[in-house]
Design a protein around this motif. Structure first.
Motif, PDB file in Angstrom:
ATOM      1  N   VAL A   1       0.839  -1.205   0.000  1.00  0.00           N
ATOM      2  CA  VAL A   1       0.000   0.000   0.000  1.00  0.00           C
ATOM      3  C   VAL A   1       0.877   1.260   0.000  1.00  0.00           C
ATOM      4  CG1 VAL A   1      -1.600   1.375   1.414  1.00  0.00           C
ATOM      5  CG2 VAL A   1      -2.070  -1.036   1.004  1.00  0.00           C
ATOM      6  N   VAL A   2       1.893   1.283   0.852  1.00  0.00           N
ATOM      7  CA  VAL A   2       2.755   2.477   0.926  1.00  0.00           C
ATOM      8  C   VAL A   2       3.522   2.662  -0.387  1.00  0.00           C
ATOM      9  CG1 VAL A   2       4.675   3.586   2.151  1.00  0.00           C
ATOM     10  CG2 VAL A   2       2.971   2.317   3.438  1.00  0.00           C
ATOM     11  N   LYS A   3       3.974   1.556  -0.970  1.00  0.00           N
ATOM     12  CA  LYS A   3       4.751   1.647  -2.219  1.00  0.00           C
ATOM     13  C   LYS A   3       3.883   2.001  -3.424  1.00  0.00           C
ATOM     14  CE  LYS A   3       9.007  -0.335  -1.072  1.00  0.00           C
ATOM     15  NZ  LYS A   3      10.200   0.529  -1.031  1.00  0.00           N
ATOM     16  N   SER A   4       2.587   1.793  -3.311  1.00  0.00           N
ATOM     17  CA  SER A   4       1.722   1.952  -4.479  1.00  0.00           C
ATOM     18  C   SER A   4       1.237   3.391  -4.677  1.00  0.00           C
ATOM     19  CB  SER A   4       0.497   1.042  -4.350  1.00  0.00           C
ATOM     20  OG  SER A   4      -0.351   1.553  -3.348  1.00  0.00           O
ATOM     21  N   THR A   5       1.604   4.280  -3.775  1.00  0.00           N
ATOM     22  CA  THR A   5       1.108   5.650  -3.883  1.00  0.00           C
ATOM     23  C   THR A   5       2.243   6.653  -3.771  1.00  0.00           C
ATOM     24  OG1 THR A   5      -0.351   7.307  -2.885  1.00  0.00           O
ATOM     25  CG2 THR A   5       0.606   5.678  -1.389  1.00  0.00           C
ATOM     26  N   HIS A   6       2.052   7.799  -4.391  1.00  0.00           N
ATOM     27  CA  HIS A   6       3.018   8.891  -4.243  1.00  0.00           C
ATOM     28  C   HIS A   6       2.450   9.988  -3.339  1.00  0.00           C
ATOM     29  CE1 HIS A   6       5.851   7.255  -7.061  1.00  0.00           C
ATOM     30  NE2 HIS A   6       4.883   7.076  -7.945  1.00  0.00           N
TER      31      HIS A   6
ATOM     32  N   GLU B   1      -6.999   2.373   6.214  1.00  0.00           N
ATOM     33  CA  GLU B   1      -8.236   2.286   5.430  1.00  0.00           C
ATOM     34  C   GLU B   1      -8.042   1.420   4.173  1.00  0.00           C
ATOM     35  OE1 GLU B   1     -11.172   3.207   6.359  1.00  0.00           O
ATOM     36  OE2 GLU B   1     -10.424   4.189   8.176  1.00  0.00           O
ATOM     37  N   GLN B   2      -6.895   1.558   3.540  1.00  0.00           N
ATOM     38  CA  GLN B   2      -6.617   0.760   2.340  1.00  0.00           C
ATOM     39  C   GLN B   2      -6.417  -0.711   2.693  1.00  0.00           C
ATOM     40  OE1 GLN B   2      -6.753   2.458  -0.677  1.00  0.00           O
ATOM     41  NE2 GLN B   2      -7.304   4.049   0.778  1.00  0.00           N
ATOM     42  N   VAL B   3      -5.619  -0.956   3.737  1.00  0.00           N
ATOM     43  CA  VAL B   3      -5.285  -2.332   4.112  1.00  0.00           C
ATOM     44  C   VAL B   3      -6.540  -3.086   4.548  1.00  0.00           C
ATOM     45  CG1 VAL B   3      -3.987  -3.744   5.785  1.00  0.00           C
ATOM     46  CG2 VAL B   3      -2.888  -1.785   4.699  1.00  0.00           C
ATOM     47  N   LYS B   4      -7.454  -2.374   5.192  1.00  0.00           N
ATOM     48  CA  LYS B   4      -8.711  -2.977   5.663  1.00  0.00           C
ATOM     49  C   LYS B   4      -9.525  -3.600   4.534  1.00  0.00           C
ATOM     50  CE  LYS B   4     -11.457  -0.275   7.919  1.00  0.00           C
ATOM     51  NZ  LYS B   4     -12.123   0.625   8.899  1.00  0.00           N
ATOM     52  N   GLN B   5      -9.390  -3.046   3.354  1.00  0.00           N
ATOM     53  CA  GLN B   5     -10.129  -3.596   2.210  1.00  0.00           C
ATOM     54  C   GLN B   5      -9.631  -4.989   1.846  1.00  0.00           C
ATOM     55  OE1 GLN B   5      -9.998  -0.638  -0.924  1.00  0.00           O
ATOM     56  NE2 GLN B   5     -10.682   0.965   0.471  1.00  0.00           N
ATOM     57  N   GLU B   6      -8.388  -5.276   2.225  1.00  0.00           N
ATOM     58  CA  GLU B   6      -7.823  -6.581   1.914  1.00  0.00           C
ATOM     59  C   GLU B   6      -7.828  -7.512   3.133  1.00  0.00           C
ATOM     60  OE1 GLU B   6      -3.899  -7.800  -0.592  1.00  0.00           O
ATOM     61  OE2 GLU B   6      -4.652  -5.742  -0.789  1.00  0.00           O
ATOM     62  N   ILE B   7      -7.564  -6.927   4.303  1.00  0.00           N
ATOM     63  CA  ILE B   7      -7.553  -7.688   5.554  1.00  0.00           C
ATOM     64  C   ILE B   7      -8.542  -6.985   6.484  1.00  0.00           C
ATOM     65  CG2 ILE B   7      -6.118  -8.620   7.415  1.00  0.00           C
ATOM     66  CD1 ILE B   7      -3.652  -7.943   5.628  1.00  0.00           C
TER      67      ILE B   7
ATOM     68  N   ASN C   1     -10.079  -7.593   9.243  1.00  0.00           N
ATOM     69  CA  ASN C   1     -10.039  -7.587  10.715  1.00  0.00           C
ATOM     70  C   ASN C   1      -8.758  -6.985  11.289  1.00  0.00           C
ATOM     71  OD1 ASN C   1      -8.344  -9.589   9.898  1.00  0.00           O
ATOM     72  ND2 ASN C   1      -9.097 -11.151  11.311  1.00  0.00           N
ATOM     73  N   ILE C   2      -7.968  -6.322  10.474  1.00  0.00           N
ATOM     74  CA  ILE C   2      -6.716  -5.733  10.972  1.00  0.00           C
ATOM     75  C   ILE C   2      -7.036  -4.503  11.831  1.00  0.00           C
ATOM     76  CG2 ILE C   2      -6.237  -4.139   9.037  1.00  0.00           C
ATOM     77  CD1 ILE C   2      -3.292  -5.304   9.175  1.00  0.00           C
ATOM     78  N   SER C   3      -6.189  -4.238  12.832  1.00  0.00           N
ATOM     79  CA  SER C   3      -6.425  -3.065  13.686  1.00  0.00           C
ATOM     80  C   SER C   3      -5.454  -1.950  13.327  1.00  0.00           C
ATOM     81  CB  SER C   3      -6.251  -3.445  15.155  1.00  0.00           C
ATOM     82  OG  SER C   3      -4.882  -3.673  15.423  1.00  0.00           O
ATOM     83  N   LEU C   4      -5.837  -0.736  13.700  1.00  0.00           N
ATOM     84  CA  LEU C   4      -4.972   0.411  13.453  1.00  0.00           C
ATOM     85  C   LEU C   4      -3.626   0.231  14.168  1.00  0.00           C
ATOM     86  CD1 LEU C   4      -4.569   3.240  12.240  1.00  0.00           C
ATOM     87  CD2 LEU C   4      -5.738   4.190  14.226  1.00  0.00           C
ATOM     88  N   GLY C   5      -3.668  -0.342  15.365  1.00  0.00           N
ATOM     89  CA  GLY C   5      -2.442  -0.589  16.137  1.00  0.00           C
ATOM     90  C   GLY C   5      -1.470  -1.494  15.395  1.00  0.00           C
TER      91      GLY C   5
END
Ligand code: ZN
Ligand code: ZN
Length: 125
Positions: free
Chosen positions: A14-19, A29-35, A37-41
């Motif tokens: 996710v970090v590498k895919s954006t400028h 928010e992006q990672v949640k779309q793939e995983i 149940n992941i937490s912000l922590g």
């Protein structure tokens, strides 16, 4: 792949895919779309560890939340004071600056960061 390294892989992607030099919240928010149940922590922990491993950079600006950058080699930034977007500048890093500082001080310079700020094209129009 273990669950842990899978999470890290997705976060790095996710970090590498954006400028856009995203905040941890945006990455979450992006990672949640793939995983889902992941937490912000967990996202914070992985960003910290990716930074320590030299996979990403953390940028800190006055009074603002940390921003993350998938480009790890030194490069210069422009920060818009109005919309807070951060742009990469297509400007060569001036390595002679490091030498100049070493020559005028008794410090050992590892590198330097340079940030320009003002208003971006969108905010001007
Ligand atoms: Zn702007
Ligand atoms: Zn950058």
């Amino acid at each position: 792949m273990s669950r842990k390294s899978k999470q890290k892989e997705v976060i790095l992607g996710v970090v590498k895919s954006t400028h856009s030099h995203p905040t941890a919240n945006w990455v979450y928010e992006q990672v949640k779309q793939e995983i889902s149940n992941i937490s912000l922590g967990t996202v914070y922990r992985n960003l910290k560890s990716l930074k320590e491993e030299g996979e990403i950079q953390e940028l800190n600006f006055d009074g603002a939340m940390s921003r993350f950058d998938g480009i790890t080699r030194n490069h210069y930034h422009f920060r818009c004071e109005r919309c807070e977007r951060i742009f990469d500048l297509d400007e060569q890093v001036d390595a002679t600056l490091n030498d100049r500082i070493e020559q005028t001080t008794d410090f050992e310079v590892i590198d330097h960061r340079l940030e320009f700020y003002g208003r971006c094209h969108d905010c001007l129009s």
